[in-house]
Design a protein around this motif. Structure first.
Motif, short mmCIF file in Angstrom:
data_model
loop_
_atom_site.label_atom_id
_atom_site.label_comp_id
_atom_site.label_asym_id
_atom_site.label_seq_id
_atom_site.Cartn_x
_atom_site.Cartn_y
_atom_site.Cartn_z
N VAL A 108 4.82 -5.17 -7.77
CA VAL A 108 5.38 -4.43 -6.64
C VAL A 108 6.80 -3.95 -6.94
N LYS A 109 7.60 -4.80 -7.53
CA LYS A 109 9.00 -4.44 -7.78
C LYS A 109 9.10 -3.27 -8.75
N ASP A 110 8.34 -3.33 -9.85
CA ASP A 110 8.41 -2.26 -10.85
C ASP A 110 7.94 -0.93 -10.27
N LYS A 111 6.86 -0.96 -9.50
CA LYS A 111 6.36 0.29 -8.90
C LYS A 111 7.35 0.87 -7.90
N SER A 112 7.98 -0.01 -7.13
CA SER A 112 8.94 0.48 -6.13
C SER A 112 10.14 1.15 -6.80
N LYS A 113 10.58 0.62 -7.94
CA LYS A 113 11.74 1.19 -8.63
C LYS A 113 11.40 2.52 -9.28
N LEU A 114 10.13 2.72 -9.63
CA LEU A 114 9.71 3.97 -10.22
C LEU A 114 9.43 5.05 -9.16
N ALA A 115 9.09 4.60 -7.95
CA ALA A 115 8.66 5.55 -6.92
C ALA A 115 9.74 5.88 -5.89
N PHE A 116 10.72 4.98 -5.71
CA PHE A 116 11.72 5.16 -4.65
C PHE A 116 13.13 5.18 -5.25
N ASP A 117 14.07 5.69 -4.47
CA ASP A 117 15.47 5.72 -4.91
C ASP A 117 15.98 4.30 -5.10
N ASN A 118 16.68 4.10 -6.21
CA ASN A 118 17.24 2.78 -6.50
C ASN A 118 18.61 2.62 -5.84
N VAL A 119 18.90 1.40 -5.39
CA VAL A 119 20.20 1.07 -4.81
C VAL A 119 20.67 -0.24 -5.42
N LYS A 120 21.98 -0.49 -5.29
CA LYS A 120 22.52 -1.77 -5.77
C LYS A 120 22.78 -2.68 -4.59
N ILE A 121 22.22 -3.88 -4.63
CA ILE A 121 22.46 -4.90 -3.62
C ILE A 121 22.82 -6.19 -4.35
N ASN A 122 24.01 -6.70 -4.05
CA ASN A 122 24.52 -7.88 -4.76
C ASN A 122 24.50 -7.67 -6.27
N ASP A 123 24.93 -6.47 -6.68
CA ASP A 123 25.03 -6.09 -8.10
C ASP A 123 23.69 -6.05 -8.82
N LYS A 124 22.60 -5.98 -8.08
CA LYS A 124 21.28 -5.89 -8.70
C LYS A 124 20.60 -4.58 -8.28
N ASN A 177 0.82 -1.21 0.00
CA ASN A 177 0.00 0.00 0.00
C ASN A 177 0.86 1.26 0.00
N THR A 178 1.96 1.22 0.75
CA THR A 178 2.87 2.37 0.80
C THR A 178 3.48 2.63 -0.57
N ILE A 179 3.91 1.58 -1.23
CA ILE A 179 4.47 1.71 -2.58
C ILE A 179 3.42 2.27 -3.54
N ASP A 180 2.19 1.78 -3.44
CA ASP A 180 1.12 2.26 -4.32
C ASP A 180 0.85 3.74 -4.11
N LEU A 181 0.84 4.18 -2.86
CA LEU A 181 0.58 5.59 -2.57
C LEU A 181 1.72 6.48 -3.08
N LYS A 182 2.94 6.01 -2.90
CA LYS A 182 4.10 6.78 -3.39
C LYS A 182 4.11 6.79 -4.92
N TYR A 183 3.81 5.67 -5.53
CA TYR A 183 3.78 5.58 -6.99
C TYR A 183 2.68 6.44 -7.59
N SER A 184 1.58 6.63 -6.85
CA SER A 184 0.44 7.38 -7.37
C SER A 184 0.82 8.84 -7.68
N ILE A 185 1.85 9.37 -7.01
CA ILE A 185 2.32 10.73 -7.30
C ILE A 185 2.80 10.81 -8.75
N ARG A 186 3.67 9.88 -9.12
CA ARG A 186 4.20 9.82 -10.49
C ARG A 186 3.08 9.53 -11.48
N PHE A 187 2.20 8.62 -11.10
CA PHE A 187 1.10 8.22 -11.99
C PHE A 187 0.20 9.41 -12.31
#
Length: 254
Positions: A119-135, A84-94
């Motif tokens: 969920v993964k795609d929305k989180s990457k569009l709405a939040f800062d991306n980081v690298k963990i284990n080269d991903k 739900n948090t990801i959806d609300l944050k993503y809704s700004i961009r949407f």
């Protein structure tokens, strides 16, 4: 920090979000809307309220399970809270990037996933991306994965049970292992509840950010100003607008 650890606090938090969302329309005269923008806002309000109603029930249930220190149950619900948090944050961009047609059609596309994205795609569009284990990922999505893992039993949970019984492994632990053995330690439970608190702050901030974007879409006027600094949108006359209004009222009275 906003707390939602009692039913009253959950209700107060939801009332605050409701007041903010309703103010986007109620406190603004219609002449400051373009018709299409007003329709877009109304559809967004419908989507946001749907997410927040689900969030309300999740928070009530988390509080019940927290009192029982039911870490697995809390984690399953925190998983939903993260979504739900990801959806609300993503809704700004949407909202920023979508036409009325796109916003209206998204309801039909959200049968299995809000906004028709995972969920993964929305989180990457709405939040800062980081690298963990080269991903490439996001911290909130990694927390989501952790909650998913807790929700499904595996042998790591068996090891956790045994560690909670004793710091040193012995075959006797397997004999003492029973259905009342706790899976997670008190500190693990507290970490998950802290995550819940962090999510609440993001939800509140996201609604505020959407409100700012909505306010920016109104038609500007030298007679009227908009103020959303408190989170709730208020409209008011400028000095020039007030004098103009007062003059008009004087003419009417004469």
């Amino acid at each position: 920090m906003i707390k939602t650890n009692t039913s009253k606090r959950v209700n107060d938090f939801m009332d605050n979000q409701q007041n903010k969302i309703e103010s986007w329309n109620i406190n603004v005269p219609e002449i400051f809307f373009e018709n299409e923008e007003k329709q877009k806002i109304n559809v967004m309000i419908l989507i946001l309220k749907t997410i927040l109603i689900n969030t309300r029930d999740v928070l009530f249930s988390i509080n019940t399970l927290d009192r029982e220190t039911n870490t697995t149950g809390v984690s399953i619900l925190v998983k939903t809270l993260i979504e739900n948090t990801i959806d609300l944050k993503y809704s700004i961009r949407f909202y920023k990037n979508s036409s009325l047609e796109q916003i209206s059609s998204i309801i039909e596309k959200s049968e299995f996933s809000m906004f028709g994205k995972n969920v993964k795609d929305k989180s990457k569009l709405a939040f800062d991306n980081v690298k963990i284990n080269d991903k490439d990922t996001t911290l909130i999505y990694e927390n989501y994965r952790k909650m998913c893992k807790i929700a499904h039993p595996d042998f790591e949970q068996l090891y956790s049970i045994l560690r909670n019984m004793s710091k040193e492994y012995s075959p006797n632990l397997l004999l003492e292992f029973n259905l009342k053995s706790p899976i997670f330690s008190k500190s693990q439970h507290e970490m998950i509840m802290k995550l819940k608190d962090d999510l609440i702050q993001i939800i509140d901030q996201s609604i505020n950010e959407i409100g700012i974007v909505v306010t920016d879409r109104y038609i500007n006027s030298e007679d009227f100003i908009f103020d959303i600094s408190s989170g709730v949108l208020f409209s008011a006359f400028t000095d020039k607008g007030l004098k103009k209004y007062q003059n008009e009222q004087t003419v009417k009275n004469d």
